[in-house]
Design a protein around this motif. Structure first.
Motif, PDB file in Angstrom:
ATOM      1  N   VAL A   1      28.538   7.346  43.866  1.00 59.87           N
ATOM      2  CA  VAL A   1      29.720   6.454  43.071  1.00 59.87           C
ATOM      3  C   VAL A   1      30.577   5.781  44.211  1.00 59.87           C
ATOM      4  O   VAL A   1      30.904   6.664  45.081  1.00 59.87           O
ATOM      5  CB  VAL A   1      30.565   7.457  42.207  1.00 59.87           C
ATOM      6  CG1 VAL A   1      31.828   6.698  41.896  1.00 59.87           C
ATOM      7  CG2 VAL A   1      29.620   7.986  41.144  1.00 59.87           C
ATOM      8  N   TYR A   2      30.810   4.819  44.369  1.00 63.45           N
ATOM      9  CA  TYR A   2      31.564   4.016  45.350  1.00 63.45           C
ATOM     10  C   TYR A   2      32.658   3.847  45.050  1.00 63.45           C
ATOM     11  O   TYR A   2      33.095   3.499  43.895  1.00 63.45           O
ATOM     12  CB  TYR A   2      30.881   2.802  45.653  1.00 63.45           C
ATOM     13  CG  TYR A   2      29.546   2.718  46.495  1.00 63.45           C
ATOM     14  CD1 TYR A   2      29.513   2.937  47.729  1.00 63.45           C
ATOM     15  CD2 TYR A   2      28.169   2.710  45.835  1.00 63.45           C
ATOM     16  CE1 TYR A   2      28.118   3.243  48.553  1.00 63.45           C
ATOM     17  CE2 TYR A   2      27.102   2.938  46.364  1.00 63.45           C
ATOM     18  CZ  TYR A   2      26.933   3.289  47.623  1.00 63.45           C
ATOM     19  OH  TYR A   2      25.704   3.319  48.447  1.00 63.45           O
ATOM     20  N   GLY A   3      33.915   3.985  45.928  1.00 68.46           N
ATOM     21  CA  GLY A   3      35.388   3.738  45.820  1.00 68.46           C
ATOM     22  C   GLY A   3      35.604   2.318  45.126  1.00 68.46           C
ATOM     23  O   GLY A   3      36.481   2.381  44.146  1.00 68.46           O
ATOM     24  N   LYS A   4      34.843   1.426  45.004  1.00 72.94           N
ATOM     25  CA  LYS A   4      35.055  -0.101  44.619  1.00 72.94           C
ATOM     26  C   LYS A   4      34.870   0.221  43.106  1.00 72.94           C
ATOM     27  O   LYS A   4      35.342  -0.849  42.466  1.00 72.94           O
ATOM     28  CB  LYS A   4      34.195  -0.929  45.275  1.00 72.94           C
ATOM     29  CG  LYS A   4      32.826  -0.871  44.992  1.00 72.94           C
ATOM     30  CD  LYS A   4      31.954  -2.161  45.739  1.00 72.94           C
ATOM     31  CE  LYS A   4      30.283  -1.863  45.254  1.00 72.94           C
ATOM     32  NZ  LYS A   4      29.963  -1.814  44.168  1.00 72.94           N
ATOM     33  N   ASP A   5      34.063   0.933  42.806  1.00 70.46           N
ATOM     34  CA  ASP A   5      33.929   1.183  41.281  1.00 70.46           C
ATOM     35  C   ASP A   5      34.927   2.423  40.490  1.00 70.46           C
ATOM     36  O   ASP A   5      34.425   2.636  39.485  1.00 70.46           O
ATOM     37  CB  ASP A   5      32.287   1.511  41.029  1.00 70.46           C
ATOM     38  CG  ASP A   5      31.252   0.511  41.586  1.00 70.46           C
ATOM     39  OD1 ASP A   5      31.869  -0.681  41.349  1.00 70.46           O
ATOM     40  OD2 ASP A   5      30.492   0.873  42.116  1.00 70.46           O
ATOM     41  N   ASP A   6      35.413   3.118  41.356  1.00 72.74           N
ATOM     42  CA  ASP A   6      36.239   4.103  40.638  1.00 72.74           C
ATOM     43  C   ASP A   6      37.456   3.857  41.169  1.00 72.74           C
ATOM     44  O   ASP A   6      37.873   4.020  42.703  1.00 72.74           O
ATOM     45  CB  ASP A   6      35.683   5.701  41.124  1.00 72.74           C
ATOM     46  CG  ASP A   6      36.570   6.620  40.239  1.00 72.74           C
ATOM     47  OD1 ASP A   6      37.441   6.923  40.879  1.00 72.74           O
ATOM     48  OD2 ASP A   6      36.021   7.027  39.436  1.00 72.74           O
ATOM     49  N   SER A   7      38.711   3.787  40.489  1.00 72.44           N
ATOM     50  CA  SER A   7      39.945   3.379  40.864  1.00 72.44           C
ATOM     51  C   SER A   7      40.513   4.680  41.741  1.00 72.44           C
ATOM     52  O   SER A   7      41.328   4.416  42.831  1.00 72.44           O
ATOM     53  CB  SER A   7      40.843   3.099  39.712  1.00 72.44           C
ATOM     54  OG  SER A   7      41.187   4.254  38.801  1.00 72.44           O
ATOM     55  N   ILE A   8      40.435   6.014  41.379  1.00 72.35           N
ATOM     56  CA  ILE A   8      40.821   6.995  41.905  1.00 72.35           C
ATOM     57  C   ILE A   8      40.357   7.090  43.368  1.00 72.35           C
ATOM     58  O   ILE A   8      41.030   7.421  44.276  1.00 72.35           O
ATOM     59  CB  ILE A   8      40.532   8.166  41.348  1.00 72.35           C
ATOM     60  CG1 ILE A   8      41.463   8.348  39.831  1.00 72.35           C
ATOM     61  CG2 ILE A   8      41.122   9.651  41.773  1.00 72.35           C
ATOM     62  CD1 ILE A   8      41.243   9.268  39.027  1.00 72.35           C
ATOM     63  N   PHE A   9      39.171   7.121  43.557  1.00 71.96           N
ATOM     64  CA  PHE A   9      38.428   7.381  44.736  1.00 71.96           C
ATOM     65  C   PHE A   9      38.639   6.103  45.476  1.00 71.96           C
ATOM     66  O   PHE A   9      38.677   6.184  46.871  1.00 71.96           O
ATOM     67  CB  PHE A   9      36.699   7.554  44.474  1.00 71.96           C
ATOM     68  CG  PHE A   9      36.459   8.900  44.002  1.00 71.96           C
ATOM     69  CD1 PHE A   9      37.192   9.878  44.233  1.00 71.96           C
ATOM     70  CD2 PHE A   9      35.424   8.901  42.969  1.00 71.96           C
ATOM     71  CE1 PHE A   9      36.923  11.057  43.513  1.00 71.96           C
ATOM     72  CE2 PHE A   9      35.376  10.172  42.350  1.00 71.96           C
ATOM     73  CZ  PHE A   9      35.860  11.259  42.667  1.00 71.96           C
ATOM     74  N   GLY A  10      38.715   5.063  45.067  1.00 76.01           N
ATOM     75  CA  GLY A  10      38.997   3.735  45.734  1.00 76.01           C
ATOM     76  C   GLY A  10      40.400   3.912  46.430  1.00 76.01           C
ATOM     77  O   GLY A  10      40.809   3.385  47.440  1.00 76.01           O
TER      78      GLY A  10
END
Length: 310
Positions: free
Chosen positions: A38-47
């Motif tokens: 799961v990449y940060g660009k696809d998840d607002s929290i990790f992004g």
């Protein structure tokens, strides 16, 4: 007629086999999708964490309360300077679940999985003062909210505990969810009602539900912790879909059989059934209900600790 019947039966059997193959393929695809990075660009929290980290390499990372989803994101940080990963869980079932996942994600060469409770009878690390157990980055992904099931009444000690394991200049990221309010206006109130009913089912079944803490509480704890300094906080609104609300209802249904007496179990079942109907009505036509938010709080370990005179 007999031959015709046999032929029709064979056709039905072939159709059934084809259907089973299609269903099995969909299940396999869905399962595989849960094992990919799961990449940060696809998840607002990790992004948001990646944005707060900036160009600073993640270095030696501690996932203080790991899970499958956080591991899928952490596996992508090798390209952002992560050199080692230690992932901790207090749940034996979670450990069994993530052990093969680490290999699928291709991070087994840099990852150590640890089973332990931060406030259990035995320390998680053999020598907590050893530099071996200091980290450049610590991620606490919904850890404080989950503590009621493992270490109740210790939540206020978690941030100071983690701060002890940060290297000078290291970053601490605390992910949490603003608690669902007791009530809300309009359609949003169904989210509140479902949260209350779900937690009531867990309590009546003798279990402890998650207990989320508000952003303001986390910021106070950071400010009170010696040796770290608050950096910033990001807020990410939650939009509750019908499927998400019904998953919360089903979470309550899981515990119905443990509720005694039978009459109370039936009453709770009827309540959940009624709430599902209301949730479907409130979210028909793909409507999503915005209520509460997730947050990321970041703090840095100070190079030198200055203690002010009283």
């Amino acid at each position: 007629m007999l031959h015709s019947f046999q032929w029709n039966s064979k056709i039905q059997m072939i159709r059934l086999c084809c259907l089973l193959l299609v269903v099995s393929s969909f299940i396999a695809m869905a399962s595989a999708a849960k094992d990919v990075p799961v990449y940060g660009k696809d998840d607002s929290i990790f992004g948001g964490i990646e944005e707060q980290q900036g160009d600073k390499p993640f270095g030696k990372v501690l996932d203080a309360g790991t899970g499958r989803y956080s591991l899928r994101w952490l596996s992508t940080l090798k390209e952002k300077g992560m050199t080692e990963l230690t992932a901790i869980t207090a749940d034996d079932k979670m450990l069994k679940s993530i052990t093969p996942l680490v290999e699928k994600l291709g991070i087994q060469d840099i990852t150590s999985l640890v089973i332990g409770n931060w406030f259990g009878p035995e320390p998680i690390f053999s020598n907590e003062q050893n530099e071996e157990f200091l980290f450049d980055t610590i991620v606490a992904d919904y850890l404080i909210g989950a503590m009621d099931g493992f270490s109740p009444y210790k939540q206020d000690q978690m941030i100071p505990k983690l701060a002890q394991h940060l290297k000078p200049g290291g970053r601490l990221y605390i992910v949490g969810m603003e608690p669902i309010p007791d009530s809300a206006e309009g359609d949003a109130d169904i989210v509140c009602q479902v949260a209350r009913a779900r937690d009531a089912c867990l309590l009546l079944a003798g279990r402890r539900p998650y207990r989320e803490y508000p952003l303001t509480w986390v910021k106070r704890q950071v400010d009170r912790t010696t040796g770290i300094q608050f950096l910033q906080a990001g807020e990410y609104p939650i939009r509750h879909s019908g499927n998400f609300i019904i998953r919360q209802i089903n979470n309550g249904r899981r515990w119905l059989k443990l509720i005694k007496p039978k009459e109370l179990e039936n009453e709770m079942k009827n309540l959940l059934d009624d709430l599902e109907k209301q949730a479907m009505e409130a979210t028909k036509d793909g409507n999503k209900i915005e209520l509460s938010f997730n947050y990321v709080v970041s703090a840095v370990k100070l190079e030198e600790v200055v203690i002010e005179a009283a």
